[in-house]
Design a protein around this motif. Structure first.
Motif, PDB file in Angstrom:
ATOM      1  N   GLN A 618       0.857  -1.190   0.000  1.00  0.00           N
ATOM      2  CA  GLN A 618       0.000   0.000   0.000  1.00  0.00           C
ATOM      3  C   GLN A 618       0.897   1.245   0.000  1.00  0.00           C
ATOM      4  N   GLU A 632       3.657   0.180   2.521  1.00  0.00           N
ATOM      5  CA  GLU A 632       3.583  -0.787   3.620  1.00  0.00           C
ATOM      6  C   GLU A 632       3.262  -2.149   3.015  1.00  0.00           C
ATOM      7  N   MET A 635       0.281  -8.653   4.478  1.00  0.00           N
ATOM      8  CA  MET A 635       0.195 -10.060   4.070  1.00  0.00           C
ATOM      9  C   MET A 635      -1.242 -10.426   3.637  1.00  0.00           C
ATOM     10  N   ARG A 636      -1.330 -11.274   2.619  1.00  0.00           N
ATOM     11  CA  ARG A 636      -2.634 -11.724   2.136  1.00  0.00           C
ATOM     12  C   ARG A 636      -2.654 -13.245   2.072  1.00  0.00           C
ATOM     13  N   PRO A 647      -5.923 -10.518   7.320  1.00  0.00           N
ATOM     14  CA  PRO A 647      -4.829 -10.703   8.293  1.00  0.00           C
ATOM     15  C   PRO A 647      -5.306 -10.430   9.718  1.00  0.00           C
ATOM     16  N   ASN A 691       5.482  -5.232   8.830  1.00  0.00           N
ATOM     17  CA  ASN A 691       4.943  -5.294  10.193  1.00  0.00           C
ATOM     18  C   ASN A 691       5.636  -6.401  10.981  1.00  0.00           C
ATOM     19  N   SER A 693       5.094  -8.538  14.413  1.00  0.00           N
ATOM     20  CA  SER A 693       4.117  -8.749  15.486  1.00  0.00           C
ATOM     21  C   SER A 693       4.850  -8.946  16.819  1.00  0.00           C
ATOM     22  N   ASP A 753       3.457   1.679  15.228  1.00  0.00           N
ATOM     23  CA  ASP A 753       2.214   1.460  14.480  1.00  0.00           C
ATOM     24  C   ASP A 753       0.998   1.619  15.394  1.00  0.00           C
ATOM     25  N   ASP A 754      -0.114   1.894  14.819  1.00  0.00           N
ATOM     26  CA  ASP A 754      -1.401   1.981  15.529  1.00  0.00           C
ATOM     27  C   ASP A 754      -1.301   2.881  16.746  1.00  0.00           C
ATOM     28  N   ARG A 777      -5.852   4.393  12.456  1.00  0.00           N
ATOM     29  CA  ARG A 777      -6.977   4.727  11.576  1.00  0.00           C
ATOM     30  C   ARG A 777      -8.190   5.234  12.359  1.00  0.00           C
ATOM     31  N   GLU A 810      -2.650   6.882   9.097  1.00  0.00           N
ATOM     32  CA  GLU A 810      -3.148   5.648   8.460  1.00  0.00           C
ATOM     33  C   GLU A 810      -4.628   5.812   8.121  1.00  0.00           C
ATOM     34  N   GLY A 811      -5.028   5.102   7.103  1.00  0.00           N
ATOM     35  CA  GLY A 811      -6.469   5.024   6.797  1.00  0.00           C
ATOM     36  C   GLY A 811      -7.077   6.336   6.350  1.00  0.00           C
ATOM     37  N   GLU A 813      -9.040   8.335   4.060  1.00  0.00           N
ATOM     38  CA  GLU A 813      -9.989   7.952   3.012  1.00  0.00           C
ATOM     39  C   GLU A 813     -10.595   9.137   2.293  1.00  0.00           C
ATOM     40  N   GLY A 831      -3.548   5.436   2.879  1.00  0.00           N
ATOM     41  CA  GLY A 831      -4.987   5.189   2.948  1.00  0.00           C
ATOM     42  C   GLY A 831      -5.559   4.988   1.558  1.00  0.00           C
ATOM     43  N   PHE A 832      -6.818   4.573   1.546  1.00  0.00           N
ATOM     44  CA  PHE A 832      -7.455   4.257   0.269  1.00  0.00           C
ATOM     45  C   PHE A 832      -7.469   5.463  -0.668  1.00  0.00           C
ATOM     46  N   PRO A 837      -4.029  -1.499  -0.727  1.00  0.00           N
ATOM     47  CA  PRO A 837      -2.965  -2.503  -0.789  1.00  0.00           C
ATOM     48  C   PRO A 837      -3.116  -3.264  -2.104  1.00  0.00           C
TER      49      PRO A 837
HETATM   50  N1  LIG Z   1     -10.682   0.955   6.173  1.00  0.00           N
HETATM   51  C1  LIG Z   1      -9.504   1.304   5.730  1.00  0.00           C
HETATM   52  N2  LIG Z   1      -8.459   0.468   5.924  1.00  0.00           N
HETATM   53  C2  LIG Z   1      -7.262   0.841   5.466  1.00  0.00           C
HETATM   54  C3  LIG Z   1      -7.040   2.049   4.779  1.00  0.00           C
HETATM   55  N3  LIG Z   1      -5.722   2.139   4.461  1.00  0.00           N
HETATM   56  C4  LIG Z   1      -5.167   1.013   4.924  1.00  0.00           C
HETATM   57  N4  LIG Z   1      -6.071   0.219   5.521  1.00  0.00           N
HETATM   58  C5  LIG Z   1      -5.841  -1.034   6.184  1.00  0.00           C
HETATM   59  O1  LIG Z   1      -5.296  -0.767   7.429  1.00  0.00           O
HETATM   60  C6  LIG Z   1      -4.388  -1.800   7.769  1.00  0.00           C
HETATM   61  C7  LIG Z   1      -3.096  -1.188   8.031  1.00  0.00           C
HETATM   62  O2  LIG Z   1      -2.266  -2.073   8.529  1.00  0.00           O
HETATM   63  P1  LIG Z   1      -1.912  -2.229  10.048  1.00  0.00           P
HETATM   64  O3  LIG Z   1      -2.452  -1.138  10.851  1.00  0.00           O
HETATM   65  O4  LIG Z   1      -0.450  -2.475  10.133  1.00  0.00           O
HETATM   66  O5  LIG Z   1      -2.655  -3.540  10.506  1.00  0.00           O
HETATM   67  C8  LIG Z   1      -2.353  -4.752   9.934  1.00  0.00           C
HETATM   68  C9  LIG Z   1      -1.257  -5.493  10.656  1.00  0.00           C
HETATM   69  O6  LIG Z   1      -1.373  -5.267  12.025  1.00  0.00           O
HETATM   70  C10 LIG Z   1      -1.597  -6.952  10.364  1.00  0.00           C
HETATM   71  N5  LIG Z   1      -0.738  -7.428   9.283  1.00  0.00           N
HETATM   72  C11 LIG Z   1      -0.902  -7.343   7.942  1.00  0.00           C
HETATM   73  N6  LIG Z   1       0.147  -7.894   7.301  1.00  0.00           N
HETATM   74  C12 LIG Z   1       1.001  -8.293   8.254  1.00  0.00           C
HETATM   75  C13 LIG Z   1       2.295  -8.943   8.233  1.00  0.00           C
HETATM   76  O7  LIG Z   1       2.891  -9.210   7.197  1.00  0.00           O
HETATM   77  N7  LIG Z   1       2.842  -9.234   9.439  1.00  0.00           N
HETATM   78  C14 LIG Z   1       2.211  -8.936  10.615  1.00  0.00           C
HETATM   79  N8  LIG Z   1       2.818  -9.229  11.762  1.00  0.00           N
HETATM   80  N9  LIG Z   1       1.044  -8.323  10.677  1.00  0.00           N
HETATM   81  C15 LIG Z   1       0.422  -8.017   9.500  1.00  0.00           C
HETATM   82  O8  LIG Z   1      -2.892  -7.013  10.006  1.00  0.00           O
HETATM   83  C16 LIG Z   1      -3.487  -5.714  10.103  1.00  0.00           C
HETATM   84  C17 LIG Z   1      -4.545  -5.530   9.077  1.00  0.00           C
HETATM   85  O9  LIG Z   1      -4.085  -5.539   7.805  1.00  0.00           O
HETATM   86  P2  LIG Z   1      -5.010  -5.223   6.593  1.00  0.00           P
HETATM   87  O10 LIG Z   1      -6.274  -5.970   6.713  1.00  0.00           O
HETATM   88  O11 LIG Z   1      -4.220  -5.449   5.372  1.00  0.00           O
HETATM   89  O12 LIG Z   1      -5.330  -3.758   6.790  1.00  0.00           O
HETATM   90  C18 LIG Z   1      -4.381  -2.730   6.573  1.00  0.00           C
HETATM   91  C19 LIG Z   1      -4.857  -1.836   5.455  1.00  0.00           C
HETATM   92  O13 LIG Z   1      -5.475  -2.545   4.378  1.00  0.00           O
HETATM   93  C20 LIG Z   1      -8.122   2.935   4.589  1.00  0.00           C
HETATM   94  O14 LIG Z   1      -8.022   4.006   4.017  1.00  0.00           O
HETATM   95  N10 LIG Z   1      -9.349   2.517   5.081  1.00  0.00           N
END
Ligand SMILES: Nc1nc2c(ncn2[C@@H]2O[C@@H]3COP(=O)(O)O[C@H]4[C@@H](O)[C@H](n5cnc6c(=O)[nH]c(N)nc65)O[C@@H]4COP(=O)(O)O[C@H]3[C@H]2O)c(=O)[nH]1
Length: 853
Positions: A618, A632, A635-636, A647, A691, A693, A753-754, A777, A810-811, A813, A831-832, A837
């Motif tokens: 993304q 960023e 993972m999918r 994820p 990221n 964990s 993060d977050d 976000r 983050e996020g 929109e 963000g979107f 992503p």
């Molecule tokens: N609604 C909305 N969402 C947005 C927007 N921009 C980004 N996002 C989403 O926000 C999440 C950002 O990642 P995160 O906070 O690190 O939060 C991530 C991260 O904590 C974890 N994650 C994803 N990939 C990995 C990875 O490779 N390793 C680890 N440890 N955690 C991962 O999963 C969480 C969720 O990932 P995703 O579902 O891909 O969700 C991503 C992304 O798709 C937006 O404008 N609107």
């Protein structure tokens, strides 16, 4: 610093030294020039004249004696010369060395005595010689006359006698004196009648003969004595001694001259040295003056900093008595300067910290020389406020502490902001109920209590039935109002110790700690569902919404938060399945049948090998220019049966099952591999964030892992960044600091993060070497809805900038969110609005396109 008394003494010594030196130089000068040549030549001339006169006197004596000169004029003249010259040699020149004087005087006295003796002898010689000369002159004439008169009558012996006397007169012979005297006496006795007609002539002749016989040896003796007078030798000796004395004087004068020259030379050298020193001192002084001016300017600057700083500042002495405070101190504490001078900072004591706190603070301050921390103090008006205080102990040259300096900032506002952030982070913005984070914490507490008290706890998952329909048909606003009312009704039926939280949407979770009996859980749940099921009057509509609930018990059904939540969720689905508006206890078969989380976990085990996992990217853009500046990696999982799985769902599973280590390692390597591929394809790559964990961070040596991946794919460290959650850092701060320092040393940037969802205070984040902060976000979402959250996001940006952190939102929109964040100084957006992503190929195209912008 010298005292005036010392200065006076120094001047006196200097004056005395100057006088002594001047006297020495004068004395040396006089001594060096004392042998005056004219005095020397005059004395030598006198000596020579006397000597010359003496020699000529001898010649005159000889001349008279040999009858070559018939008067004594020369003799008298030379004697006069000697007498006239003599007084001039009586006094030796003043510079004659004293040790030479006794010998010279003795010699001079000898000479004078010899001269006087010689003069007396000459005087006698003059008289005797005059008589002798007269007789010698008349004797031949008298003899001739007598012989002519007497003829044959002359005594027979007379002829022989006359010849002998004449010869004696020319050159006396000592031996003949006796014979001549005998003959003379015989001739004198010859009777007058027996002599010729001229007896008187004979007597006259004999008188002359007697004079010649007697005076001739006498005069000879006198001449001998005159000629052998020691005057000549004494002259020479005196001259020699005098010359030696003169030479010695010259040598002494030369020594003084040399000494004078040396002293003069030393003086010249000293003057040169003094001039050089004066010049050096002048330069030193100029430099010191410059340094002093610089120091003064610096002092003025410090004073300005002190007076104009917004931080309160206190300077105390070693006994902690306040010596100075700045205006900011007065503004913050309300005290005037004169009220605190001489007091100790204890006047600000709020009583919020106990003696142990202060004891530790002092121990640290004295051991390390400084202390930083939060402290609550009391203002003059009694109000208590938090401040961030930095204390420093000032030691001069490593000696004992001389002063303490305290610098503090009133962090009331920051604290309030943090508290609001904390609240928002842990509460649902819509209903004000605890959110998922706080819920997890409450469940964890309930688990601990259940273990301790042996009283079971229950977790109830409540979902409003068909709530989605209300949203879709009546709109979100009505849906939101319904949720708010449902929450209030729920709260009304619960105990204070219970927790009602909203997970999102229409999902509520209740935590019921320390239940007397298991049935109480069902009882409370029914009350809850009944309350929530009452009709709602919203915008003129009377709405009835039922709820379904799933109940799990701790410890019977599970002892971890995620397990309890998952099972409660499953039980809730069972309730829904069984007709809604009901509650179900969890039963083991529910889990397997409804959710199959375990099966999913099982599937996750082979997902990597089967190539079901991939990394999506993304974009991150620069807030000012909207240019692509990073990405960023997310993972999918493409499940073969269930399709894409979030994820949010599979990462916790991977963490719980211990699979996260392998997945995390793969993620880092895959991102590096992809970066290398983009680089090789000539694309303008940007740093990609991966990221990490909390479980992975705890299990693995992340710096080593990163180093290996970078090395394997030949990547520069600035192409990879890491994102760690706030809770990860707070969970094991000590190790996190170490690891972050290692990563910093490798030039790997790390973002938190977050941010806002954990419990940390920004002040504490200070200890971690971080480069960026990502605003969660949840805070960005609120922007544009006219709530406080926009303010929180801006407060976070300001605070992050204070800590030198770059801020990523983050996020993002909407454009409204973007504009608000941009106006408040946010550095980067994700963000979107800027890009979802996307798979590596699509991201490659984004990279390629970024070349044109
Ligand atoms: N609604 C909305 N969402 C947005 C927007 N921009 C980004 N996002 C989403 O926000 C999440 C950002 O990642 P995160 O906070 O690190 O939060 C991530 C991260 O904590 C974890 N994650 C994803 N990939 C990995 C990875 O490779 N390793 C680890 N440890 N955690 C991962 O999963 C969480 C969720 O990932 P995703 O579902 O891909 O969700 C991503 C992304 O798709 C937006 O404008 N609107």
């Amino acid at each position: 610093m010298t005292t005036p008394r010392e200065r006076n003494r120094r001047w006196l010594l200097l004056a005395l030294g100057g006088v002594a030196l001047a006297s020495l130089l004068t004395w040396l000068f006089v001594r060096a020039g004392e042998v005056a040549p004219e005095v020397h030549y005059s004395y030598m001339q006198s000596l020579r004249r006397i000597e010359q006169a003496d020699v000529e006197l001898n010649a005159a004596v000889l001349g008279s004696y040999s009858d070559l000169v018939h008067n004594y004029d020369a003799l008298v003249r030379h004697l006069r010369e000697i007498r006239e010259e003599r007084p001039r040699i009586l006094n030796f020149p003043g510079w004659t060395p004293v040790d030479h004087l006794p010998l010279l005087n003795a010699k001079l006295n000898d000479l004078l005595a010899a001269q006087l003796a010689k003069e007396a002898e000459i005087d006698r010689f003059q008289r005797s010689n005059a008589v002798l000369r007269n007789s010698l002159h008349y004797f031949p004439q008298a003899a001739e006359h007598y012989l002519q008169q007497a003829g044959a009558a002359a005594p027979p012996e007379l002829g022989r006698f006359l010849r002998a006397v004449l010869s004696f007169g020319q050159g006396p012979d000592r031996d003949s004196v006796v014979g001549l005297m005998a003959m003379l006496e015989r001739l004198e006795k010859v009777p007058a009648e027996s002599l010729a007609k001229e007896p008187a002539g004979l007597a006259h002749l004999l008188v002359h003969a007697r004079v010649i016989i007697e005076r001739r040896p006498e005069v000879d003796q006198q001449v001998f004595r005159i000629m052998h007078s020691p005057t000549t030798q004494l002259h020479e000796e005196l001259t020699r001694l005098y010359t030696a004395g003169h030479a010695a004087s010259l040598s002494i004068a030369a020594s003084y001259r040399r000494l004078l020259y040396t002293v003069a030379l030393l003086l010249v050298l000293y003057v040169i040295y003094a001039v050089i020193r004066i010049d050096k001192n002048r330069r030193d002084l100029a430099q010191r003056l410059k340094a002093q001016r610089r120091a003064e300017a610096q002092l003025r600057l410090y004073a300005r900093v002190f007076t104009s700083a917004t931080e309160g500042m206190t300077i105390t002495d070693a006994q902690s008595r306040i010596l100075a405070v700045n205006p900011a101190f007065c503004a913050i504490t309300g005290y005037a300067v004169e009220e605190v001078i001489g007091q100790t900072p204890a006047i600000l004591n709020s009583g919020r910290q106990g003696p142990e706190f202060y004891r530790q603070m002092w121990a640290e301050l004295l051991e390390y020389g400084q202390w930083h921390g939060e402290i609550w103090n009391r203002r003059k008006d009694g109000g208590i406020y938090p401040e961030w205080l930095s204390l420093a102990a000032v030691r001069e040259d490593g000696e004992a502490v001389s002063h303490y300096i305290g610098v503090f900032t009133d962090i009331s506002e920051r604290k309030q902001n943090e508290a609001r952030i904390q609240h928002l982070a842990h509460h649902d913005a819509l209903t004000g109920l605890p959110n998922r984070l706080l819920l997890e914490d409450r469940i964890a507490q309930a688990i601990v209590k259940a273990r301790r008290s042996k009283l079971p706890a229950a977790v109830v998952f409540v979902d409003l039935d068909r709530f989605k329909n209300i949203n879709d048909t009546l709109g979100h606003e009505i849906g939101d109002h319904l949720l708010i009312q449902a929450a209030q009704r729920g709260l009304a039926v619960l105990r204070e110790t219970d927790t009602l939280s909203r997970l999102g949407g229409d999902e509520f979770v209740v935590v019921l700690p320390e239940l007397e009996q298991v049935q109480d859980a069902m009882h409370v749940t029914r009350k809850l569902l009944a309350a929530m099921g009452q009709p709602y009057l919203l915008a003129g509509h009377a709405l009835t919404v039922t709820g379904s609930a799933g109940i799990v018990l701790c410890p019977d059904d599970g002892v971890t938060v995620s397990e309890l939540l998952r099972k409660a969720d499953a039980a809730m689905y069972r309730a829904k399945d069984e007709g809604r508006n009901t509650a179900r206890f969890y039963a083991p078969d529910i889990n397997r049948a409804s959710l199959g989380e375990l099966l999913l976990e099982n599937d996750l085990r082979g997902a990597l090998e089967r190539g079901e996992l991939s990394m999506h990217y993304q974009p991150k853009v620069d807030a000012a220019t909207s240019r692509l500046i990073g990405a960023e990696a997310l993972m999918r999982w493409q499940h073969p049966e269930h399709g894409p799985i979030s994820p949010v769902r599979f990462i916790p599973l991977a963490e719980e099952s211990g699979l996260i280590g392998g997945l995390g390692q793969w993620a880092i390597h895959d991102v590096c591999r992809q970066q290398r591929a983009w680089l090789d394809a000539g694309l303008p790559v940007v740093p990609v964030a991966v990221n990490i964990s909390a479980h992975q961070f705890a299990q693995q040596d992340v710096p080593k892992l990163v180093a290996e991946a970078l090395a394997r794919h030949r990547l520069a460290p600035d192409l990879l960044t890491l994102e760690l959650t706030e809770s990860l850092l707070m969970r094991n701060a000590g190790r996190a600091v170490e690891v972050l320092h290692e990563l910093r040393a490798m030039q790997i940037d790390v973002a938190i993060d977050d941010f806002g969802t954990g419990y940390s205070s920004l002040s504490y984040l200070n200890q971690f070497p971080l480069q960026a902060l990502k605003i969660d976000r949840a805070f960005v979402c609120e922007i544009g809805e006219e709530g406080a959250s926009g303010k929180l996001a801006s407060a976070m940006i300001a605070m992050a900038h204070q800590l030198d952190l770059s801020v990523i939102a983050e996020g993002v929109e909407t454009e409204a969110q973007r504009d608000y964040l941009r106006a408040h100084g946010c550095d980067q957006f994700q963000g979107f609005l800027f890009g979802r992503p996307q798979a590596a190929e699509a991201m490659g195209a984004v990279l390629a396109a970024s070349r044109q912008t």
